[in-house]
Design a protein around this motif. Structure first.
Motif, PDB file in Angstrom:
ATOM      1  N   ASN A  13      -0.065   4.270  13.771  1.00 25.06           N
ATOM      2  CA  ASN A  13       0.777   4.923  12.884  1.00 25.06           C
ATOM      3  C   ASN A  13       1.276   3.593  11.872  1.00 25.06           C
ATOM      4  O   ASN A  13       0.743   3.815  10.590  1.00 25.06           O
ATOM      5  N   ALA A  14       0.903   3.170  12.211  1.00 23.30           N
ATOM      6  CA  ALA A  14       1.750   1.196  11.102  1.00 23.30           C
ATOM      7  C   ALA A  14       0.192   0.777  10.631  1.00 23.30           C
ATOM      8  O   ALA A  14       0.393   0.492   9.337  1.00 23.30           O
ATOM      9  N   ALA A  15      -1.463   1.738  11.678  1.00 26.62           N
ATOM     10  CA  ALA A  15      -1.874   1.309  10.912  1.00 26.62           C
ATOM     11  C   ALA A  15      -2.430   1.950   9.898  1.00 26.62           C
ATOM     12  O   ALA A  15      -3.072   1.639   9.161  1.00 26.62           O
ATOM     13  N   LEU A  16      -2.566   3.472  10.262  1.00 26.96           N
ATOM     14  CA  LEU A  16      -2.601   4.270   9.416  1.00 26.96           C
ATOM     15  C   LEU A  16      -1.813   3.787   7.624  1.00 26.96           C
ATOM     16  O   LEU A  16      -2.125   3.850   6.855  1.00 26.96           O
ATOM     17  N   LEU A  17      -0.621   3.716   8.148  1.00 27.90           N
ATOM     18  CA  LEU A  17      -0.034   2.852   6.815  1.00 27.90           C
ATOM     19  C   LEU A  17       0.396   2.274   6.057  1.00 27.90           C
ATOM     20  O   LEU A  17       0.219   1.993   5.117  1.00 27.90           O
ATOM     21  N   ALA A  18      -0.186   1.102   7.217  1.00 27.08           N
ATOM     22  CA  ALA A  18      -0.326  -0.036   6.406  1.00 27.08           C
ATOM     23  C   ALA A  18      -2.035  -0.346   5.683  1.00 27.08           C
ATOM     24  O   ALA A  18      -1.855  -0.974   4.483  1.00 27.08           O
ATOM     25  N   PHE A  19      -2.738   0.753   5.723  1.00 26.73           N
ATOM     26  CA  PHE A  19      -3.725   0.302   5.122  1.00 26.73           C
ATOM     27  C   PHE A  19      -3.180   1.181   3.324  1.00 26.73           C
ATOM     28  O   PHE A  19      -3.963   0.812   2.989  1.00 26.73           O
ATOM     29  N   LEU A  20      -2.802   1.885   3.848  1.00 27.18           N
ATOM     30  CA  LEU A  20      -2.456   2.514   2.559  1.00 27.18           C
ATOM     31  C   LEU A  20      -1.451   1.077   1.702  1.00 27.18           C
ATOM     32  O   LEU A  20      -1.644   1.568   0.494  1.00 27.18           O
ATOM     33  N   GLY A  21      -1.110   0.420   2.015  1.00 27.18           N
ATOM     34  CA  GLY A  21      -0.674  -0.830   1.608  1.00 27.18           C
ATOM     35  C   GLY A  21      -0.289  -2.130   2.436  1.00 27.18           C
ATOM     36  O   GLY A  21       0.757  -1.710   3.368  1.00 27.18           O
ATOM     37  N   ALA A  22       0.174  -3.387   1.512  1.00 26.29           N
ATOM     38  CA  ALA A  22       0.875  -4.299   1.855  1.00 26.29           C
ATOM     39  C   ALA A  22       1.509  -5.230   0.851  1.00 26.29           C
ATOM     40  O   ALA A  22       0.530  -5.568   0.049  1.00 26.29           O
ATOM     41  N   ALA A  23       2.702  -5.440   1.350  1.00 27.04           N
ATOM     42  CA  ALA A  23       3.195  -6.067   0.017  1.00 27.04           C
ATOM     43  C   ALA A  23       2.875  -7.064   0.534  1.00 27.04           C
ATOM     44  O   ALA A  23       3.148  -7.786   1.178  1.00 27.04           O
ATOM     45  N   ALA A  24       2.721  -8.207  -0.671  1.00 30.69           N
ATOM     46  CA  ALA A  24       3.067  -9.481  -0.889  1.00 30.69           C
ATOM     47  C   ALA A  24       3.508 -10.590  -0.270  1.00 30.69           C
ATOM     48  O   ALA A  24       3.491 -11.571   0.167  1.00 30.69           O
ATOM     49  N   ARG A  80      -5.750  -6.557  -1.478  1.00 30.93           N
ATOM     50  CA  ARG A  80      -3.641  -7.416  -0.832  1.00 30.93           C
ATOM     51  C   ARG A  80      -3.824  -7.334   0.228  1.00 30.93           C
ATOM     52  O   ARG A  80      -3.337  -7.564   1.114  1.00 30.93           O
ATOM     53  N   ILE A  81      -4.353  -5.822   0.849  1.00 34.13           N
ATOM     54  CA  ILE A  81      -3.483  -5.481   2.264  1.00 34.13           C
ATOM     55  C   ILE A  81      -4.793  -5.822   3.436  1.00 34.13           C
ATOM     56  O   ILE A  81      -3.903  -6.411   4.095  1.00 34.13           O
ATOM     57  N   THR A  82      -5.755  -5.928   2.738  1.00 34.68           N
ATOM     58  CA  THR A  82      -6.588  -7.456   3.951  1.00 34.68           C
ATOM     59  C   THR A  82      -6.286  -8.114   3.746  1.00 34.68           C
ATOM     60  O   THR A  82      -5.742  -9.070   4.964  1.00 34.68           O
ATOM     61  N   VAL A 169       1.267  -0.457  -2.801  1.00 32.98           N
ATOM     62  CA  VAL A 169       1.576  -1.643  -1.991  1.00 32.98           C
ATOM     63  C   VAL A 169       2.204  -1.839  -0.152  1.00 32.98           C
ATOM     64  O   VAL A 169       1.490  -2.747   0.374  1.00 32.98           O
ATOM     65  N   ASP A 170       2.990  -0.776   0.123  1.00 34.13           N
ATOM     66  CA  ASP A 170       3.726  -0.764   0.937  1.00 34.13           C
ATOM     67  C   ASP A 170       4.276   0.885   0.879  1.00 34.13           C
ATOM     68  O   ASP A 170       4.282   1.551   0.542  1.00 34.13           O
TER      69      ASP A 170
END
Length: 213
Positions: A13-24, A80-82, A169-170
């Protein structure tokens, strides 16, 4: 590498939603300011589309994967996520490693979504409000209900941009900014390998190969 990264539901689930965004810059502080209708409209449209693709039983798996890939690009800032999920190692990764990590991470994350398709059966996303942290930086609050969800599930989306350029982004799910969890898993894996980023890349690639057999 912690193999729970591929098998544990929390990690998935973390990966699933992480793929939707990650704040810098990590989890945002919540400041009480005006709502942003543009950011709210973006999340309502694009996030609902992602959920609808996952729930669409009238499409073949190949069609669904293609449309889903496009929907994620429209919703999230994928570069940004990557970069974010590498944490401190984003500064030391070599061009060759990045060229291998980028597609490996994307395929891994999309496979997580595909594995979760059966968890999405007609859920509906509804925006309930938003908080402007500063111009162009907004937390959009939503609930997801219906389908197999017995009670509305609160999900918050951090979006950056404005006008026609918003991107997620998150994502906050069950009180946790889940992109940070994914970053912690990846950084821990590399730390345990003595800083060798290739170990993470190889594990992602092996997981994909195992899935394809």
């Amino acid at each position: 590498m912690n193999m729970n990264l591929f098998t544990n539901r929390r990690g998935a689930n973390a990966a699933l939603l992480a793929f939707l965004g990650a704040a810098a810059i990590g989890a945002p502080a919540m400041a009480q300011q005006a709502r942003d209708p543009g950011a709210e409209a973006f999340v309502q449209s694009k996030a609902q589309r992602v959920i609808s693709v996952l729930a669409n039983k009238g499409m073949s798996d190949a069609q669904k994967k293609q449309v889903f890939h496009q929907a994620v690009d429209e919703l999230a800032d994928v570069p940004r996520i990557t970069n974010f999920v590498l944490g401190k190692y984003a500064r030391t990764i070599t061009p060759d490693q990045r060229a291998r990590f980028t597609p490996a991470f994307r395929t891994y994350a999309e496979n997580v979504y595909q594995d979760r398709i059966d968890d999405y059966k007609g859920e509906v996303l509804k925006v309930t409000g938003s908080v402007v942290r500063k111009p162009g930086d907004v937390i959009v609050n939503t609930t997801i209900s219906g389908g197999q969800i017995s009670q509305p599930l609160p999900v918050a989306w951090r979006v950056l941009g404005g006008g026609q350029t918003w991107k997620v982004v998150d994502v906050q799910f069950k009180g946790v900014w889940l992109a940070i969890t994914q970053q912690q898993d990846f950084v821990s894996t590399i730390d345990n390998a003595g800083g060798n980023i290739d170990v993470l890349i190889n594990q992602l690639q092996k997981g994909q190969a195992a899935k394809g057999r």
